[in-house]
Motif scaffolding. Structure first.
Motif: not given
Length: 412
Positions: A319, A226, A231, A224, A222
């Motif tokens: 998350f 952050l 990224s 994200d 994945r």
């Protein structure tokens, strides 16, 4: 009243634990540090003294100990008058140290799940294979054991509990661990190479739709955006906290994701393809039996040696997705740590710092009674608020990011 502490282990994490115990020895009392190599313990004691870390006058002593010897560990606990044992040695020691704590009747804390040298990725949930089998003994004696109270596992378990407490329903907990730092070496691991590689060579277990799912390493990823580190692509990995959170929080999906650079993946793949990450012994042409993984460990840099030149930051958090007041909601509860700041304070890099500060916070809560559970628990079974408050004060501040913005978390 303060409670004396015995630290078992003398690596980078133990160095952080020793410094932080010293900085809070008004609560934690006398400090003893023990490992098989006395000189390493003495170096940590010297480091603490050099930085003037002791908050109040007290004892800080070094001891030689084979922690697989339960009787010797019991004897040292009693000799030093320790009431709390913080086990930050290799994961192969957990059950022996736990046995010693039961016999000596003192509190036990560790930062990682127990492992047997010849076994990798046993059947889930992993805690049920070893630690949880001793839970009734701790309860019967009214003794506290807090399992996996590093950062991950540990702080991320508290974040998961906090996220669940904030929402009305929770669909998923996704723990993301990114090290955006640079140690300047061609290849190295941030903690014990043997334990590091063992995490990634077996089955990747995750908890999805209320059942265990199996994947291969680097099979699922994945990306994200952050805080601070930007990224980042992470890969679903097997990890300790999935095996307790899945059983304790009643959440349908619990996954762990770790960041890896392309270079790490390439070197790891070559080592694994050649059989050099195997934990099973092989015979050389000279008739000498060796374990390939231990040979690789021997030739790689000692993780503690990375600290002086480490730069950059880590971002680790949860998350937590679900609903609040009938609407979908996701929160990201996290911490950012700086490698250089960690080195300047305690002489260790950021990975060791994030792992070493939390057990000291937990020990302080055991000493004051707030986390003196008098049985065996994982971190998510305890109130996360006092834990987060202490972490905020002693070096690991917590933040939360959601639709309301990015802000610090405090329960003062």
């Amino acid at each position: 009243m303060s409670k004396n502490v015995l630290i078992i282990g003398a690596g980078g994490v133990a160095q952080v634990v020793a410094h932080k115990c010293a900085q809070n020895n008004d609560v934690l009392g006398n400090i003893a540090i023990a490992s098989r190599t006395l000189s390493k313990c003495e170096e940590i004691v010297a480091s603490v003294k050099e930085k003037g870390a002791m908050k109040v006058d007290g004892q800080l002593t070094a001891h030689e100990l084979n922690a697989l010897d339960v009787n010797a560990t019991v004897e040292l606990i009693r000799e030093t008058g320790s009431e709390i044992v913080i086990n930050v040695g290799t994961a192969f020691l957990n059950m022996s140290v736990m046995s010693a704590c039961l016999e000596a009747e003192v509190a036990y804390l560790d930062t990682a799940i127990h492992e047997e040298p010849d076994k990798i990725c046993e059947q889930p949930p992993w805690y049920a294979n070893y630690e949880w089998k001793r839970r009734d003994e701790f309860k019967a004696k009214g003794l506290t054991a807090i399992l996996g109270v590093g950062f991950d596992p540990g702080v991320v378990n508290a974040y998961a509990r906090l996220g669940c407490d904030m929402l009305d329903t929770v669909e998923s907990v996704d723990i993301v661990d990114v090290n955006a730092g640079n140690h300047g070496k061609y290849f190295a691991t941030n903690f014990d190479p043997e334990i590091n590689f063992r995490e990634f060579t077996g089955t990747v277990y995750s908890w999805q739709n209320n059942a265990w799912q199996s994947n291969k390493m680097f099979e699922v990823s994945r990306t994200d955006d952050l805080p601070v580190v930007g990224s980042q692509t992470t890969y679903m990995s097997g990890h300790d906290e999935v095996h307790s959170l899945s059983q304790n929080l009643g959440v349908a999906n619990v996954r762990f994701w770790m960041g890896f650079g392309e270079h790490y993946i390439n070197v790891f793949t070559v080592l694994q393809s050649l059989g050099l990450l195997s934990e099973q012994p092989v015979m050389t042409a000279e008739g000498q039996e060796v374990v390939p993984l231990k040979v690789v460990k021997a030739v790689l840099p000692d993780p503690s040696s990375l600290a002086p030149n480490y730069t950059g930051k880590t971002c680790i958090g949860d998350f937590v997705k679900g609903t609040k007041d009938g609407k979908e909601k996701e929160v990201f509860i996290y911490n950012v740590a700086d490698h250089k700041e960690a080195y300047n304070e305690v002489g260790s890099q950021g990975i060791s710092y994030t792992a070493g500060v939390p057990p000291v916070a937990a020990a302080m809560l055991v000493a004051t009674g707030e986390w003196d559970a008098k049985t065996m628990v994982n971190v998510e079974e305890l109130d996360p608020r006092p834990f987060i408050n202490i972490l905020n004060k002693i070096g690991l501040p917590t933040r939360i990011k959601d639709e309301e913005g990015d802000r610090p978390v405090s329960f003062e």
